[in-house]
Write a protein that holds these residues in place. Structure first.
Motif, PDB file in Angstrom:
ATOM      1  N   LEU A  40       0.879  -1.130  -0.067  1.00 56.74           N
ATOM      2  CA  LEU A  40       0.017  -0.019   0.007  1.00 56.74           C
ATOM      3  C   LEU A  40       0.791   1.184  -0.033  1.00 56.74           C
ATOM      4  O   LEU A  40       1.693   1.673   0.917  1.00 56.74           O
ATOM      5  CB  LEU A  40      -0.842   0.042   1.199  1.00 56.74           C
ATOM      6  CG  LEU A  40      -1.819   1.263   1.493  1.00 56.74           C
ATOM      7  CD1 LEU A  40      -2.941   1.291   0.449  1.00 56.74           C
ATOM      8  CD2 LEU A  40      -2.362   1.362   2.929  1.00 56.74           C
ATOM      9  N   ARG A  61      -9.281  13.053   2.451  1.00 63.23           N
ATOM     10  CA  ARG A  61     -10.448  11.859   2.632  1.00 63.23           C
ATOM     11  C   ARG A  61      -9.931  11.125   3.970  1.00 63.23           C
ATOM     12  O   ARG A  61      -8.773  11.108   4.056  1.00 63.23           O
ATOM     13  CB  ARG A  61     -10.703  11.072   1.444  1.00 63.23           C
ATOM     14  CG  ARG A  61     -11.671  11.942   0.375  1.00 63.23           C
ATOM     15  CD  ARG A  61     -11.754  11.193  -0.702  1.00 63.23           C
ATOM     16  NE  ARG A  61     -12.261  11.846  -1.746  1.00 63.23           N
ATOM     17  CZ  ARG A  61     -13.508  11.814  -2.150  1.00 63.23           C
ATOM     18  NH1 ARG A  61     -14.123  11.183  -1.510  1.00 63.23           N
ATOM     19  NH2 ARG A  61     -13.985  12.932  -3.424  1.00 63.23           N
ATOM     20  N   SER A  62     -10.833  10.515   4.587  1.00 65.45           N
ATOM     21  CA  SER A  62     -10.575   9.485   5.409  1.00 65.45           C
ATOM     22  C   SER A  62      -9.630   8.469   4.776  1.00 65.45           C
ATOM     23  O   SER A  62      -9.826   7.864   3.769  1.00 65.45           O
ATOM     24  CB  SER A  62     -11.713   9.060   6.027  1.00 65.45           C
ATOM     25  OG  SER A  62     -11.359   8.066   7.177  1.00 65.45           O
ATOM     26  N   THR A  68      -0.624   9.497   8.700  1.00 69.06           N
ATOM     27  CA  THR A  68       0.787   9.227   8.234  1.00 69.06           C
ATOM     28  C   THR A  68       1.802  10.198   8.075  1.00 69.06           C
ATOM     29  O   THR A  68       2.820  10.314   8.698  1.00 69.06           O
ATOM     30  CB  THR A  68       0.684   8.357   7.014  1.00 69.06           C
ATOM     31  OG1 THR A  68      -0.446   7.210   7.306  1.00 69.06           O
ATOM     32  CG2 THR A  68       2.001   7.637   6.567  1.00 69.06           C
ATOM     33  N   GLN A 103      -5.554  12.257  17.245  1.00 73.66           N
ATOM     34  CA  GLN A 103      -6.994  12.349  17.270  1.00 73.66           C
ATOM     35  C   GLN A 103      -7.738  12.234  18.660  1.00 73.66           C
ATOM     36  O   GLN A 103      -8.601  12.721  18.740  1.00 73.66           O
ATOM     37  CB  GLN A 103      -7.217  11.423  16.148  1.00 73.66           C
ATOM     38  CG  GLN A 103      -7.175  11.953  14.834  1.00 73.66           C
ATOM     39  CD  GLN A 103      -7.387  10.834  13.717  1.00 73.66           C
ATOM     40  OE1 GLN A 103      -6.695   9.857  13.406  1.00 73.66           O
ATOM     41  NE2 GLN A 103      -8.522  10.890  12.987  1.00 73.66           N
TER      42      GLN A 103
HETATM   43  N1  LIG Z   1       1.148   1.215  10.513  1.00 74.72           N
HETATM   44  C1  LIG Z   1       0.360   0.890   9.361  1.00 74.72           C
HETATM   45  N2  LIG Z   1       0.387  -0.212   8.763  1.00 74.72           N
HETATM   46  C2  LIG Z   1      -0.468  -0.513   7.578  1.00 74.72           C
HETATM   47  N3  LIG Z   1      -1.064   0.305   7.024  1.00 74.72           N
HETATM   48  C3  LIG Z   1      -1.167   1.538   7.640  1.00 74.72           C
HETATM   49  C4  LIG Z   1      -0.468   1.726   8.724  1.00 74.72           C
HETATM   50  N4  LIG Z   1      -0.715   3.182   9.255  1.00 74.72           N
HETATM   51  C5  LIG Z   1      -1.738   3.609   8.181  1.00 74.72           C
HETATM   52  N5  LIG Z   1      -1.886   2.730   7.526  1.00 74.72           N
HETATM   53  C6  LIG Z   1      -2.796   2.829   6.265  1.00 74.72           C
HETATM   54  O1  LIG Z   1      -2.385   3.901   5.569  1.00 74.72           O
HETATM   55  C7  LIG Z   1      -3.358   4.588   5.126  1.00 74.72           C
HETATM   56  C8  LIG Z   1      -3.724   6.203   5.536  1.00 74.72           C
HETATM   57  O2  LIG Z   1      -3.987   6.054   6.905  1.00 74.72           O
HETATM   58  P1  LIG Z   1      -3.860   7.515   7.696  1.00 74.72           P
HETATM   59  O3  LIG Z   1      -4.266   6.971   9.319  1.00 74.72           O
HETATM   60  O4  LIG Z   1      -2.772   8.332   7.352  1.00 74.72           O
HETATM   61  O5  LIG Z   1      -5.256   8.050   7.061  1.00 74.72           O
HETATM   62  P2  LIG Z   1      -6.022   9.486   7.608  1.00 74.72           P
HETATM   63  O6  LIG Z   1      -5.915  10.416   6.314  1.00 74.72           O
HETATM   64  O7  LIG Z   1      -5.298  10.005   8.786  1.00 74.72           O
HETATM   65  O8  LIG Z   1      -7.382   9.023   7.776  1.00 74.72           O
HETATM   66  P3  LIG Z   1      -8.484   9.504   9.002  1.00 74.72           P
HETATM   67  O9  LIG Z   1      -8.900  10.777   8.326  1.00 74.72           O
HETATM   68  O10 LIG Z   1      -9.487   8.547   8.938  1.00 74.72           O
HETATM   69  O11 LIG Z   1      -7.848   9.431  10.089  1.00 74.72           O
HETATM   70  C9  LIG Z   1      -4.691   3.803   5.471  1.00 74.72           C
HETATM   71  O12 LIG Z   1      -5.123   2.895   4.438  1.00 74.72           O
HETATM   72  C10 LIG Z   1      -4.087   2.904   6.458  1.00 74.72           C
HETATM   73  O13 LIG Z   1      -4.784   1.602   6.642  1.00 74.72           O
END
Ligand SMILES: Nc1ncnc2c1ncn2[C@@H]1O[C@H](COP(=O)(O)OP(=O)(O)OP(=O)(O)O)[C@@H](O)[C@H]1O
Ligand SMILES: [Mg+2]
Lengths: 258, 289
Positions: A40, A61-62, A68, A103
């Motif tokens: 990914l 988006r979520s 990350t 969060q």
């Molecule tokens: N430690 C990890 N191992 C594997 N996949 C991860 C890990 N951390 C995040 N991901 C994946 O990376 C992608 C982005 O996650 P992230 O938490 O950064 O999203 P976000 O933009 O903060 O979402 P939200 O607004 O819902 O908090 C997601 O598909 C998540 O499953």
């Protein structure tokens, strides 16, 4: 290119407008950052420059990789490739100049509010904790247990905890996402006041486009691992006017990009 | 017994739980008095019936002595000092065994919880040994240590080790990783992390382990003392059995129950004190200034 020119121009305007703001923040720079989790790919060739003391909002988006991105800046994770630099130095790990609001408030339930704020137990931590709690509007609550606080109060405690060490970069990962609309507006004002007074570089992640436009002086839309829109919010502060037609227009443009 | 009193304490912690779907027919001042007395009504009725049955010869007093003769036995043994002597002997074994077994269980639980290599090395062995009922070791323990104090303390230690170990390990392992990460961000060193984050976080689980351990502690002691001892409550009851002093046997059982209850109340007091941060205990904190 034009965007970058425009933003440095706005930075100057901001500095002249605010009466001698403390330039306390550190500049932040990400270049060609890539982050993968196995197959990914979350961030791809992500580049971003934030001058010292600016307020940046990141919208997306979520699951789009906003958290990350935060973890990379905070030094909690390492990029797969590319560099993250703070104050000109590449981030190799945790940096005491950088503080992060998650969060969730992440208070330690078995430590009282004051002990949570002074978690690093610096010199005179009790006095500092009390003073910082006053700054976030929680005067006299240092002996309460976290479990008796409301959601907004918990995030205030987390904010106080971050501010105690006088951070030069403050990262906020949707800290107000779970709050009701009124509490949220209160927190916006508090954050704006603190930012104006202390001058730390701020990166706010949010789902809420209105929140981004109300607080930030620049908004970046993160989509498919890259910057989809980078836009300056050239509105006067304090931004109390919710129905400002310019703000509404900016919100519409950001929403289209998300 | 523990369950019943647990439910009871839950009810009086907050008035919210009083609004249960079960209807309260009694109300007002008389209702309050009734609620206080009601739990005692049945036991008292049983005692009275038992006394009558015993005196009228409906049951053989030699096998089931009347409550009054148990009370008389209590008074007799209290006066000649033997009750106190045997109780202290049992309590001493219990406490020493608990300190040794519980101490080792706690340390191993923390070490294995914090340090993967130790877990890999030790945990599967511990889990394997755990499946051996420790009372099955009695013949072996007698061969090893004879019938002296060591044998009984050893058995109690083994009995309390597992619940303390398991719950400490579990408590350390299930600390919220987000809180640990936050503490890392704020630069806590290893020592501060263990003392201020991990151990207090594991404490609710450790105390659950302690409660179980106390149960095992008395159970092990009863069995160990009835098999081989020259003092202690277990010895007292076995000795009384030989002389057909059923009243003393019954008294011994009651003393065991009371010791168990005291241990349980003590843990509960500790919980209230050290877990006052926990939402489940906050009603009680306010109730007892
Ligand atoms: N430690 C990890 N191992 C594997 N996949 C991860 C890990 N951390 C995040 N991901 C994946 O990376 C992608 C982005 O996650 P992230 O938490 O950064 O999203 P976000 O933009 O903060 O979402 P939200 O607004 O819902 O908090 C997601 O598909 C998540 O499953
Ligand atoms: Mg996120």
């Amino acid at each position: 290119m034009t965007l970058a020119l425009k933003s440095s121009h706005t930075a100057q305007r901001l500095e002249t407008r605010q009466s001698a703001p403390p330039v306390n923040g550190l500049p932040l720079s990400l270049s060609n950052v890539e982050k993968r989790f196995g197959a990914l790919s979350v961030l791809e060739k992500f580049s971003l420059d934030v001058p010292a003391g600016r307020f940046l909002a990141v919208v997306g988006r979520s699951g789009g990789g906003k958290s990350t991105l935060m973890r990379l800046i905070a030094g909690l994770d390492k990029p797969t490739s590319g560099t993250v630099a703070i104050g000109g130095e590449t981030v190799e790990g945790l940096n005491p100049d950088v503080r992060l609001l998650f969060q969730e408030a992440r208070l330690v339930p078995w430590q009282r509010v004051g002990e949570n704020v002074g978690i690093a137990r610096g010199p005179d931590w009790q006095e500092t904790a009390r003073a910082t709690l006053r700054d976030v509007g929680l005067e006299g609550r240092e002996n309460d247990w976290p479990s008796v606080l409301s959601g907004g109060q918990k995030q205030r405690v987390a904010l106080a905890r971050a501010l105690v060490s006088q951070p030069r970069i403050l990262l906020l990962d949707e800290p107000f996402g779970a709050l009701d609309a009124l509490t949220r507006i209160e927190m916006h004002r508090l954050l704006e006041t603190l930012w104006t007074a202390r001058g730390f570089t701020t990166v706010l992640i949010t789902h809420d486009v209105a929140e981004a436009v109300a607080l930030a002086d620049r908004v970046v839309v993160l989509r498919e691992g890259a910057v989809a829109l980078d836009i300056d919010i050239d509105l006067d502060r304090p931004r109390r006017e919710l129905a400002d037609p310019r703000a509404v227009d900016l919100q519409r443009r950001i929403l289209e990009a998300v | 017994m523990a369950e019943a009193s647990l439910a009871g304490s839950k009810n009086d912690t907050s008035n919210v739980t009083r609004k249960s779907p079960v209807s309260d027919t009694a109300s007002g001042a008389g209702g309050v008095l009734w609620q206080r007395l009601a739990p005692w009504a049945l036991p008292i009725a049983i005692l009275i019936l038992w006394e009558i049955a015993s005196r009228s010869g409906l049951v053989t007093a030699r096998l089931i002595p009347a409550p009054t003769s148990v009370a008389a036995a209590f008074w007799r043994l209290l006066l000649d000092g033997s009750l106190l002597y045997h109780t202290l002997a049992s309590t001493q074994r219990a406490v020493i065994g608990l300190l040794i077994g519980g101490g080792v269980g706690f340390v191993l639980g923390v070490v294995n919880g914090l340090w993967r290599p130790a877990e890999t090395f030790l945990d599967s062995t511990i889990q394997m040994v755990r499946n051996v009922p420790h009372l099955a070791l009695i013949p072996l323990v007698i061969l090893w240590f004879g019938i002296g104090e060591t044998a009984k303390i050893f058995l109690v230690s083994v009995g309390v080790f597992f619940p303390i170990y398991m719950n400490t390990f579990y408590g350390v392992r299930t600390i919220d990783p987000q809180v640990v990460e936050m503490a890392e961000v704020y630069g806590l060193n290893r020592r501060a992390m263990i003392l201020r984050i991990i151990l207090p976080g594991a404490l609710p689980s450790i105390l659950v382990g302690l409660r179980y351990a106390l149960g095992f502690m008395w159970l092990t002691l009863i069995v160990a003392e009835t098999i081989s001892a020259t003092n202690g409550i277990g010895y007292m009851t076995m000795n009384a059995r030989e002389f057909l002093q059923t009243d003393v046997v019954l008294l011994g059982i009651i003393v065991y129950a009371l010791l168990g209850k005291v241990a349980d109340l003590a843990t509960r007091a500790i919980e209230r004190r050290v877990l006052s941060w926990h939402p489940a205990y906050q009603g009680q904190e306010k109730g007892t200034p």
